[in-house]
Design a protein around this motif. Structure first.
Motif, short mmCIF file in Angstrom:
data_model
loop_
_atom_site.label_atom_id
_atom_site.label_comp_id
_atom_site.label_asym_id
_atom_site.label_seq_id
_atom_site.Cartn_x
_atom_site.Cartn_y
_atom_site.Cartn_z
N VAL A 52 -8.39 35.55 2.13
CA VAL A 52 -7.15 34.95 2.63
C VAL A 52 -7.50 34.08 3.83
O VAL A 52 -8.13 34.54 4.78
CB VAL A 52 -6.12 36.02 3.05
CG1 VAL A 52 -4.84 35.36 3.54
CG2 VAL A 52 -5.82 36.95 1.88
N ILE A 53 -7.09 32.82 3.77
CA ILE A 53 -7.45 31.83 4.79
C ILE A 53 -6.20 31.42 5.56
O ILE A 53 -5.15 31.19 4.95
CB ILE A 53 -8.07 30.58 4.15
CG1 ILE A 53 -9.17 30.96 3.14
CG2 ILE A 53 -8.63 29.65 5.20
CD1 ILE A 53 -9.52 29.84 2.18
N TYR A 54 -6.33 31.31 6.88
CA TYR A 54 -5.20 30.79 7.63
C TYR A 54 -5.66 29.80 8.70
O TYR A 54 -6.77 29.88 9.21
CB TYR A 54 -4.36 31.91 8.25
CG TYR A 54 -4.99 32.66 9.40
CD1 TYR A 54 -4.86 32.21 10.72
CD2 TYR A 54 -5.69 33.85 9.18
CE1 TYR A 54 -5.42 32.91 11.77
CE2 TYR A 54 -6.24 34.56 10.24
CZ TYR A 54 -6.10 34.09 11.53
OH TYR A 54 -6.65 34.78 12.58
N ASP A 55 -4.75 28.89 9.00
CA ASP A 55 -4.92 27.86 10.01
C ASP A 55 -3.90 28.12 11.11
O ASP A 55 -3.24 29.17 11.10
CB ASP A 55 -4.69 26.49 9.35
CG ASP A 55 -5.56 25.40 9.94
OD1 ASP A 55 -5.68 25.36 11.18
OD2 ASP A 55 -6.09 24.59 9.17
N GLN A 56 -3.74 27.20 12.05
CA GLN A 56 -2.71 27.39 13.06
C GLN A 56 -1.32 27.38 12.43
O GLN A 56 -0.50 28.24 12.68
CB GLN A 56 -2.79 26.29 14.12
CG GLN A 56 -1.85 26.51 15.31
CD GLN A 56 -2.25 27.72 16.14
OE1 GLN A 56 -3.42 27.90 16.46
NE2 GLN A 56 -1.29 28.55 16.50
N THR B 32 -1.78 30.65 -5.29
CA THR B 32 -2.76 30.56 -4.21
C THR B 32 -2.09 30.72 -2.85
O THR B 32 -2.69 31.24 -1.90
CB THR B 32 -3.49 29.22 -4.29
OG1 THR B 32 -4.15 29.11 -5.55
CG2 THR B 32 -4.52 29.07 -3.18
N ILE B 33 -0.84 30.28 -2.74
CA ILE B 33 -0.11 30.33 -1.48
C ILE B 33 0.60 31.68 -1.36
O ILE B 33 1.38 32.05 -2.23
CB ILE B 33 0.92 29.18 -1.39
CG1 ILE B 33 0.25 27.84 -1.70
CG2 ILE B 33 1.59 29.17 -0.03
CD1 ILE B 33 -0.89 27.47 -0.77
N HIS C 157 -15.76 30.68 -6.49
CA HIS C 157 -14.97 31.87 -6.16
C HIS C 157 -13.55 31.70 -6.71
O HIS C 157 -12.99 30.60 -6.69
CB HIS C 157 -14.92 32.09 -4.65
CG HIS C 157 -14.45 33.45 -4.26
ND1 HIS C 157 -14.92 34.59 -4.86
CD2 HIS C 157 -13.54 33.87 -3.35
CE1 HIS C 157 -14.34 35.65 -4.32
NE2 HIS C 157 -13.48 35.24 -3.41
N GLU C 158 -12.98 32.78 -7.21
CA GLU C 158 -11.71 32.69 -7.90
C GLU C 158 -10.55 33.34 -7.15
O GLU C 158 -9.39 33.03 -7.43
CB GLU C 158 -11.82 33.33 -9.30
CG GLU C 158 -12.81 32.60 -10.20
CD GLU C 158 -12.95 33.25 -11.56
OE1 GLU C 158 -12.42 34.37 -11.74
OE2 GLU C 158 -13.59 32.64 -12.44
N LYS C 159 -10.82 34.22 -6.21
CA LYS C 159 -9.75 34.98 -5.56
C LYS C 159 -9.53 34.45 -4.15
O LYS C 159 -9.92 35.06 -3.16
CB LYS C 159 -10.11 36.47 -5.55
CG LYS C 159 -10.30 37.05 -6.95
CD LYS C 159 -10.70 38.51 -6.90
CE LYS C 159 -10.85 39.09 -8.30
NZ LYS C 159 -11.21 40.52 -8.27
#
Length: 281
Positions: A92-96, A3-4, A114-116
């Protein structure tokens, strides 16, 4: 795959196969609700869309339910389609940096089936530090998609389930807040200090290494070694946000039966009859 993901992986995907990917910026600051959106408007990863913790990833707080209750799911699912996410889209998720808000969206996407889903290790800071391109251009959302949810309801515990399972010993409850807040030595947000009786403290930032990067699966397994993989684990925090990195970390470490208590401590103390404990358990 994991996941990372790292910046190099995302950069290559954006260059080679951007069509079936949506990048989501979830930067947020609890002490300034507009700061995350302002940071996104200033600059962001090219073509990233923005989702707000309090406008998109939570519902408005009520008398009970906690400070950041889960969003209305019909609305949330519609928003996914509106920003171009269907069941086959890579997200794809991002934070600070590696903050709690990216994991909150990860959990919500996992909850709706959701799987991806991928988290950018190091977040926006890492992307900038490695010299990758940024943009202030807001993407035009021209083609909405339809996301079909498959709710994973076994991954959520409400207050009644928490009470029942704590009384019977059928589950282990984790408090993901900083140790001083867990012990009741300080409480910057709520009218009561301490923790839910019986909860064990696993500070969510302990899933990160000394550089602030996500620990390896083996390191995460060591972090949670006091917990049995045979037990049900319910994860809480202040309002159901910082619990989410712990849930992702537990899953990565091989724990299967893990639930979020979305209301967490802020919900618990909204009932005057509920007791609160200070100090060590």
């Amino acid at each position: 795959m994991s996941t990372i993901v790292n910046c190099e992986w995302l950069h290559e995907r954006l260059n080679d196969d951007p069509e079936n990917m949506v990048v989501v910026d979830v930067r947020f600051y609890l002490n300034d609700a507009e700061a995350g959106r302002k940071a996104y408007l200033k600059d962001h990863i090219p073509n990233a869309v923005y989702l707000d913790l309090e406008k998109d990833l939570s519902d408005k707080p009520q008398k009970h339910g906690g400070k950041h209750p889960l969003p209305d799911m019909e609305t949330f699912v519609a928003k996914l389609g509106n920003i171009g996410i269907n069941n086959d889209t890579d997200v794809v998720i991002y934070d600070q940096s590696n903050d709690m808000f990216a994991a909150r969206l990860w959990w919500l996407l996992d909850y709706v089936g959701h799987e991806k889903i991928f988290l950018l290790d190091g977040g926006y800071d890492e992307w900038v530090n490695q010299g990758y391109e940024v943009s202030d251009e807001i993407p035009t959302l021209t083609s909405s998609k339809k996301f079909i949810p498959d709710f994973q309801k076994y991954t959520v515990a409400d207050i009644e389930e928490v009470k029942e399972k704590m009384e019977t010993g059928a589950a282990t409850l984790i408090d993901s807040r900083a140790r001083a807040r867990y012990l009741g030595k300080t409480e910057p947000l709520y009218i009561k200090a301490g923790h839910i009786p019986g909860a064990k403290n696993f500070f969510w930032k302990d899933v990160l290494d000394d550089r602030g990067k996500w620990k390896s699966p083996a390191e995460l397994e060591d972090n949670f070694s006091a917990l049995s993989k045979d037990d049900e684990i319910i994860v809480s925090c202040g309002s159901g946000v910082s619990a989410c990195p712990n849930i992702l970390a537990l899953r990565t470490a091989g724990y299967k039966n893990v639930k979020l208590y979305p209301g967490s401590f802020s919900d618990w103390i909204s009932y005057p009859e509920n007791k609160v404990t200070k100090g060590e358990e």
